[in-house]
Design a protein around this motif. Structure first.
Motif, PDB file in Angstrom:
ATOM      1  N   LYS A  84      29.958  19.998  19.873  1.00  9.61           N
ATOM      2  CA  LYS A  84      28.710  19.505  18.815  1.00  9.61           C
ATOM      3  C   LYS A  84      28.966  20.570  17.903  1.00  9.61           C
ATOM      4  O   LYS A  84      28.626  21.725  18.099  1.00  9.61           O
ATOM      5  CB  LYS A  84      27.460  19.610  19.694  1.00  9.61           C
ATOM      6  CG  LYS A  84      27.036  18.344  20.377  1.00  9.61           C
ATOM      7  CD  LYS A  84      25.750  18.361  21.147  1.00  9.61           C
ATOM      8  CE  LYS A  84      24.428  18.589  20.165  1.00  9.61           C
ATOM      9  NZ  LYS A  84      23.172  18.291  20.765  1.00  9.61           N
ATOM     10  N   ASP A 107      17.772  25.178  19.277  1.00 12.09           N
ATOM     11  CA  ASP A 107      17.505  24.525  20.275  1.00 12.09           C
ATOM     12  C   ASP A 107      18.124  23.078  20.450  1.00 12.09           C
ATOM     13  O   ASP A 107      17.882  22.257  21.177  1.00 12.09           O
ATOM     14  CB  ASP A 107      15.893  24.148  20.246  1.00 12.09           C
ATOM     15  CG  ASP A 107      15.125  25.428  19.981  1.00 12.09           C
ATOM     16  OD1 ASP A 107      15.367  26.311  20.986  1.00 12.09           O
ATOM     17  OD2 ASP A 107      14.178  25.678  19.459  1.00 12.09           O
ATOM     18  N   SER A 108      19.463  23.032  19.844  1.00 15.79           N
ATOM     19  CA  SER A 108      20.120  21.717  19.602  1.00 15.79           C
ATOM     20  C   SER A 108      21.218  21.692  20.597  1.00 15.79           C
ATOM     21  O   SER A 108      22.102  20.648  20.629  1.00 15.79           O
ATOM     22  CB  SER A 108      20.530  21.379  18.450  1.00 15.79           C
ATOM     23  OG  SER A 108      19.417  21.421  17.518  1.00 15.79           O
ATOM     24  N   LYS A 109      21.671  22.881  21.472  1.00 20.83           N
ATOM     25  CA  LYS A 109      22.972  22.853  22.336  1.00 20.83           C
ATOM     26  C   LYS A 109      24.078  22.630  21.556  1.00 20.83           C
ATOM     27  O   LYS A 109      24.914  21.730  21.921  1.00 20.83           O
ATOM     28  CB  LYS A 109      22.678  21.969  23.485  1.00 20.83           C
ATOM     29  CG  LYS A 109      21.603  22.342  24.575  1.00 20.83           C
ATOM     30  CD  LYS A 109      21.537  21.655  25.513  1.00 20.83           C
ATOM     31  CE  LYS A 109      20.700  21.955  26.726  1.00 20.83           C
ATOM     32  NZ  LYS A 109      18.986  22.284  26.421  1.00 20.83           N
ATOM     33  N   ASP A 111      27.702  23.681  19.887  1.00 17.25           N
ATOM     34  CA  ASP A 111      28.883  24.792  20.331  1.00 17.25           C
ATOM     35  C   ASP A 111      29.210  25.652  18.902  1.00 17.25           C
ATOM     36  O   ASP A 111      29.772  26.862  19.064  1.00 17.25           O
ATOM     37  CB  ASP A 111      30.167  24.031  20.680  1.00 17.25           C
ATOM     38  CG  ASP A 111      29.869  23.035  21.955  1.00 17.25           C
ATOM     39  OD1 ASP A 111      29.260  23.500  23.086  1.00 17.25           O
ATOM     40  OD2 ASP A 111      29.794  21.808  21.665  1.00 17.25           O
TER      41      ASP A 111
END
Length: 168
Positions: A84, A107-109, A111
């Motif tokens: 991501k 907060d979007s996780k 990479d």
């Protein structure tokens, strides 16, 4: 094993001679699968020229024309090879460009976060997120060299390198 090779640029700031982006692509990005540009194209013609030559994704920057801002998002998240990737130019108030970009996606996780704005090339990690700023291939400001990033993505391996060059 197949990998995806991505050319990353930002802050091209091309308002006249929009075909100059073609020279950059032809010289440095012949063998890339796609180009990511994270803002400050300045002209929609630059976007169109990139799209004619390569698969393209990007976001707009604070100096972009209204046409560019209508065509691209201010920030975006894409998935490539299972990674991501958050894209944001890096403009705004307070902090520096890297921290502003990080805050957009914390907060979007994601990479990887790709950003620009500072014209200073950076490859580093912040809280386990790979932070990439390609600098600029056409407007170096205070930097000694022009620059871009080549990102190679495989399922279990990431390679990112800054390429510096003198525009002569």
């Amino acid at each position: 094993m197949r990998y995806l090779k991505i050319g990353i640029i930002s802050d091209t700031h091309i308002t006249k001679h929009c075909e100059n982006i073609n020279k950059i692509i032809d010289r440095y990005f012949k063998d890339v699968d796609m180009i990511i540009h994270v803002g400050d194209f300045d002209s929609m013609d630059v976007v169109n020229n990139i799209k004619k030559k390569k698969k393209f994704v990007g976001v707009f920057g604070n100096n972009d024309s209204s046409a560019v801002k209508q065509y691209l998002k201010e920030k975006d998240i894409i998935s490539i090879e299972g990674y991501k990737i958050g894209m944001f130019h890096g403009h705004g108030e307070k902090k520096n460009a890297m921290d502003r970009a990080y805050d957009q996606f914390k907060d979007s996780k994601v990479d990887i976060i790709i950003f620009g704005h500072s014209h200073q090339p950076i490859i580093k990690t912040k809280n386990k997120i790979l932070m990439l700023n390609p600098g600029s291939p056409s407007r170096k400001l205070k930097e000694r060299w022009y620059s871009y990033i080549i990102l190679e993505l495989e399922k279990k391996k990431i390679q990112a390198r800054i390429v510096f060059f003198n525009n002569k």
